[in-house]
Structure formats: C-alpha cells, structure tokens
Design a protein around this motif. Structure first.
Motif, PDB file in Angstrom:
ATOM      1  N   ILE A 131      15.643  -5.075  -3.309  1.00  0.00           N
ATOM      2  CA  ILE A 131      14.902  -5.075  -4.568  1.00  0.00           C
ATOM      3  C   ILE A 131      15.296  -6.356  -5.293  1.00  0.00           C
ATOM      4  O   ILE A 131      16.483  -6.620  -5.488  1.00  0.00           O
ATOM      5  N   ILE A 132      14.299  -7.163  -5.652  1.00  0.00           N
ATOM      6  CA  ILE A 132      14.601  -8.441  -6.311  1.00  0.00           C
ATOM      7  C   ILE A 132      14.066  -8.444  -7.733  1.00  0.00           C
ATOM      8  O   ILE A 132      13.254  -7.623  -8.096  1.00  0.00           O
ATOM      9  N   LYS A 190      14.234   1.365  -6.039  1.00  0.00           N
ATOM     10  CA  LYS A 190      14.883   1.687  -4.760  1.00  0.00           C
ATOM     11  C   LYS A 190      14.284   2.949  -4.148  1.00  0.00           C
ATOM     12  O   LYS A 190      14.050   3.012  -2.941  1.00  0.00           O
ATOM     13  N   LEU A 191      14.040   3.947  -4.979  1.00  0.00           N
ATOM     14  CA  LEU A 191      13.450   5.199  -4.505  1.00  0.00           C
ATOM     15  C   LEU A 191      12.055   4.958  -3.935  1.00  0.00           C
ATOM     16  O   LEU A 191      11.721   5.433  -2.839  1.00  0.00           O
ATOM     17  N   LEU A 192      11.224   4.198  -4.663  1.00  0.00           N
ATOM     18  CA  LEU A 192       9.874   3.892  -4.188  1.00  0.00           C
ATOM     19  C   LEU A 192       9.912   3.090  -2.892  1.00  0.00           C
ATOM     20  O   LEU A 192       9.145   3.354  -1.958  1.00  0.00           O
ATOM     21  N   ALA A 193      10.817   2.108  -2.826  1.00  0.00           N
ATOM     22  CA  ALA A 193      10.927   1.269  -1.628  1.00  0.00           C
ATOM     23  C   ALA A 193      11.367   2.085  -0.419  1.00  0.00           C
ATOM     24  O   ALA A 193      10.850   1.897   0.688  1.00  0.00           O
ATOM     25  N   GLY A 243       0.822  -1.208   0.000  1.00  0.00           N
ATOM     26  CA  GLY A 243       0.000   0.000   0.000  1.00  0.00           C
ATOM     27  C   GLY A 243       0.857   1.259   0.000  1.00  0.00           C
ATOM     28  O   GLY A 243       0.583   2.220  -0.736  1.00  0.00           O
ATOM     29  N   ALA A 244       1.920   1.268   0.800  1.00  0.00           N
ATOM     30  CA  ALA A 244       2.824   2.421   0.850  1.00  0.00           C
ATOM     31  C   ALA A 244       3.574   2.590  -0.470  1.00  0.00           C
ATOM     32  O   ALA A 244       3.817   3.717  -0.915  1.00  0.00           O
TER      33      ALA A 244
END
Length: 143
Positions: free
Chosen positions: A142-143, A116-119, A65-66
């Motif tokens: 990130i996979i 990576k930025l979104l995570a 969701g985030a």
C-alpha cells in the motif's frame, strides 16, 4: 478448492485472442484488431513493448476491478485516482527463467488498515492473482 485442483468453467465470459509472430522481437495482434503491437526485448533499444509489461498492465487493470468489488461490498467508494503500479521482474536463477512481481496500490482517501483489507480481498479474487498464486513471489504494497 485444494491448490492442486483447477476450476472448470461453467460459463466463459470472454476470450482474448491474439496472434503473435517472432517471439520477443516480433508482433502481436488481437483478433478484434484493438491490439496491434511491436514486441521488443526487455531493456532493449528497439521500439515496442514486452511480455512483462503486458502482464503488468493486464494484472493491474484486473486488480483495480477486484478492488472495486471489495470496496462495493463494504459500501466504500474508490477514488477515480485509485491506481496500481505493477512491477513484473524477469529473473534468472540456476539457468532457469522466472517471474516475480510487486503490486503497489494507491487508494487515496482510504485509511491504511482498510486499504490493506481491500487489497488482500482483491488479491484473493483477482483472476491474475489467482493465476500467479503459489507460482511466483508476489508483494502487495500500500503506497
């Protein structure tokens, strides 16, 4: 906000309520009867789930969701195949139990740097991530 301060709710959006008996070898049921599960010891042979699996499921769902919120801010559409494989370890050191976790994030169709930025943004805004921050070791992959 400083690390030693806690937020006070202006508005409660939802309250999850469960009734649990028997600890790790008991039962847990939600007040709305949507959850009704047998609990078991991690790695045991008895049927049932355990608190670590439940925490991993809740955290991964919340984290997706985030991720969606972070993506929408950038006008990025997440794939329906977006996934978070959460791994929550029950650990012991010096006779003390503790948790550690890994969130393995799959964002199909999104380049690694954007992923990576979104995570990272999701990890800053996800309520489960906020709850764990500074309390347990967490790896974001990130996979």
């Amino acid at each position: 906000m400083k690390n030693n301060q806690t937020l006070q709710a202006e508005k409660v959006l939802y309250t999850g309520k469960t009734h649990t008996t028997g600890g790790r070898e008991g039962f847990s049921k939600s007040s709305d009867n949507q959850l009704d599960i047998k609990l078991s010891t991690p790695g045991g042979t008895e049927p049932g789930t355990n608190p670590e699996q439940l925490f991993a499921a809740g955290w991964s769902a919340c984290f997706i969701g985030a991720l969606g919120i972070a993506a929408r801010k950038r006008k990025i559409r997440l794939s329906t195949e977006t996934a978070v494989d959460a791994e929550v370890d029950l650990c012991m050191s010096d006779d003390a139990y503790f948790l550690q976790a890994r969130l393995n994030i799959s964002l199909p169709g999104i380049d690694t740097e954007t992923a990576k930025l979104l995570a990272e943004e999701a990890h800053q805004t996800c309520p489960y991530s906020k709850m764990s921050r500074g309390n347990i070791h967490v790896e974001i992959n990130i996979i």
